[in-house]
Design an enzyme around this catalytic site. Sequence first.
Site, PDB file in Angstrom:
ATOM      1  N   PHE A  50      42.037  35.356  50.589  1.00 59.92           N
ATOM      2  CA  PHE A  50      41.566  35.825  49.275  1.00 59.92           C
ATOM      3  C   PHE A  50      41.906  37.296  49.105  1.00 59.92           C
ATOM      4  CE2 PHE A  50      38.984  32.088  50.016  1.00 59.92           C
ATOM      5  CZ  PHE A  50      38.990  31.470  48.771  1.00 59.92           C
ATOM      6  N   GLU A  51      42.352  37.667  47.904  1.00 59.99           N
ATOM      7  CA  GLU A  51      42.957  38.985  47.735  1.00 59.99           C
ATOM      8  C   GLU A  51      42.043  40.182  47.991  1.00 59.99           C
ATOM      9  OE1 GLU A  51      43.874  38.212  43.450  1.00 59.99           O
ATOM     10  OE2 GLU A  51      43.332  40.301  43.266  1.00 59.99           O
ATOM     11  N   ALA A  52      40.732  40.001  47.883  1.00 59.75           N
ATOM     12  CA  ALA A  52      39.848  41.152  48.100  1.00 59.75           C
ATOM     13  C   ALA A  52      39.680  41.472  49.584  1.00 59.75           C
ATOM     14  CB  ALA A  52      38.493  40.911  47.454  1.00 59.75           C
ATOM     15  N   GLY A  53      40.158  40.570  50.470  1.00 66.59           N
ATOM     16  CA  GLY A  53      40.112  40.897  51.895  1.00 66.59           C
ATOM     17  C   GLY A  53      39.665  39.791  52.837  1.00 66.59           C
TER      18      GLY A  53
ATOM     19  N   ASN B 139      46.667  45.072  41.456  1.00 69.06           N
ATOM     20  CA  ASN B 139      45.616  45.388  42.437  1.00 69.06           C
ATOM     21  C   ASN B 139      46.197  46.093  43.659  1.00 69.06           C
ATOM     22  OD1 ASN B 139      43.415  44.498  41.052  1.00 69.06           O
ATOM     23  ND2 ASN B 139      43.215  42.556  42.129  1.00 69.06           N
TER      24      ASN B 139
END
Lengths: 255, 334
Positions: A50-53, B139
């Site tokens: 997932f891109e947030a980490g 992002n």
Amino acid sequence: MCEYCTIELMICVAAQFLKDGSTVGVGTGAPCAAAMLAQKTHAPNLLIIFEAGGFAPQLPSMPISVGDSRTFHKALMAASMMDVFNTCQRGMVDYSFLGGAQIDTYGNLNSTIIGNYDNPKIRFPGSGGANDFAGFCWHTITMTPHTRKRFVKKVDFLTTPGYLTGPGSREAAGLPEDTGPYKVITDLAVLGFDEGTKRMQVEKLHPGVSFDQVQENTEFKLLKIPVIEQTEPPQKKELEILRDEVDPHGFVIGR
Amino acid sequence: MTNLSCGTGPLFMDPDPKPARAFFRKKEKKLINKVLSVKEAVSRFVADGDYLASGGFGTNRISTAALHEIVRQKKSNLGLAGHTTTHDFQILAAGNMHGEKLLARVDIAYIVGLEARGLSPHARRVMESGQVEVCEWTNYALACRLQAAAMGIPFLPVRTMMGTDTFHRSAAKEITCPFTGRKLVALPALYPDIALIHVHESDCYGNCRIRGITVADTDLARASKKVIITAERIIDNDEIRNSPHSTVIPSFCVDAVCEVPYGSYPGNMPGEYFSDEEHLRQWLEVEKDEVEFDRFLHTYVYNVPDFESYLALSGGVERIKELRTQEFLVPKEL
């Protein structure tokens, strides 16, 4: 054969494309459901990112945000956005799973605006991590409803790169070699991209759907492979897992 | 190498490390007690015209208390780094009403939307009106821009955004790699004036711990000239010193520490409480009608003195208890 709805079919088809042992960057909603389903069926070693980490979580239930705590529940690593996209940029992520408001024949996506940029009719969120994922991951898979408003000749804004203007254009722009759009899964068909022209082609038709029907819902001219087969309907076991384990509250499949 | 192109978007902040180094040189490094109320911290450290960055990830580990306070104090003409800003963006956009302009310029990677929950009607109205100056990024691009600043260099070379309108509407520039001869994208360092970051624990000096993903916050804290920390708990400095490997933000980057239990509400706080989806839905719903939204804002933000009062109106600790049962990372009792 058992009854299913279109979104269930789309998720089951998408899951099939994710090979065991591969890595996939996903967003919330249908892409996440497909990755979870793949993990619970043929691809237990699918590494979901997932891109947030969040790296390789064991998802207890469907995340609502790609940065909520479920995206790193019993994960191998809770890291950063930087770490995720660095991993993509150095070539370690096989698939990314995206959506978008508009898509063109080269698989370019728009999630920024509808209308004129300086005076937009609709302001959408923008790239988020979509441009980064699609630029770096080896294969990009898109899931989207199939309408003429979405499958357009020219996207109002090229947010996220497909094959840009055709063969060789990604490389000329400076993007990593051998990357790009792989499959587009809609409520009517499974589409891929012609090797030579990099244009979108119909590869499978969902049960009861004709090629003409897909073309009518597409503004640009679609290519087709010589023999178009019918999409395999979901198997009973897949549907059970999807309904009972992946999305029991029906957030995505709407049951 | 031919055909190097430049983005046409506005560059809001100076990427030159020289003035940033001069600023950081003068910043107080010694351990001093920085505990303040949110009200005091915002009034002291957030100035009209500042460029702001909100930590966390939209509805996850956000500093709701500081964001509300900025709106309540009617700060104006702010810039914003919008890397997946969702509910945080929605809160700040509320300051753009009745001709007031809280947000004046935004570096966009992701705004207006709340992921699967849909688009914010009010944030759309604000952004579609043309009153806010914009520049497009991704992002990763914004994360890299913060990292370049944290490194004290003027840019970072990457391979993102190439060939897209996102690049053309950014303020990035293509360069030639001195080693491979290939094209790269130079992303200008971003030194925000002020960052608002919510953490699990901080000592009174601003040494912080975050449990779970850090998103871009370790770089954000280092890149920003001023940093306001809101923390679920203030812990003793001894605890920090007993496990220094847990510190992700060091005190010498921090200007204010505010203790705000449940301070990410209605957002998710990993290991503490899940997001309040009902409240977030209500917020999206009332935004449809401007008069109703205005009334809502007065009830929940303008006419309350602080975050604690907002939380009490939203169901208080009872609601938090429910949200704790939805948070799978809450440590189980032994």
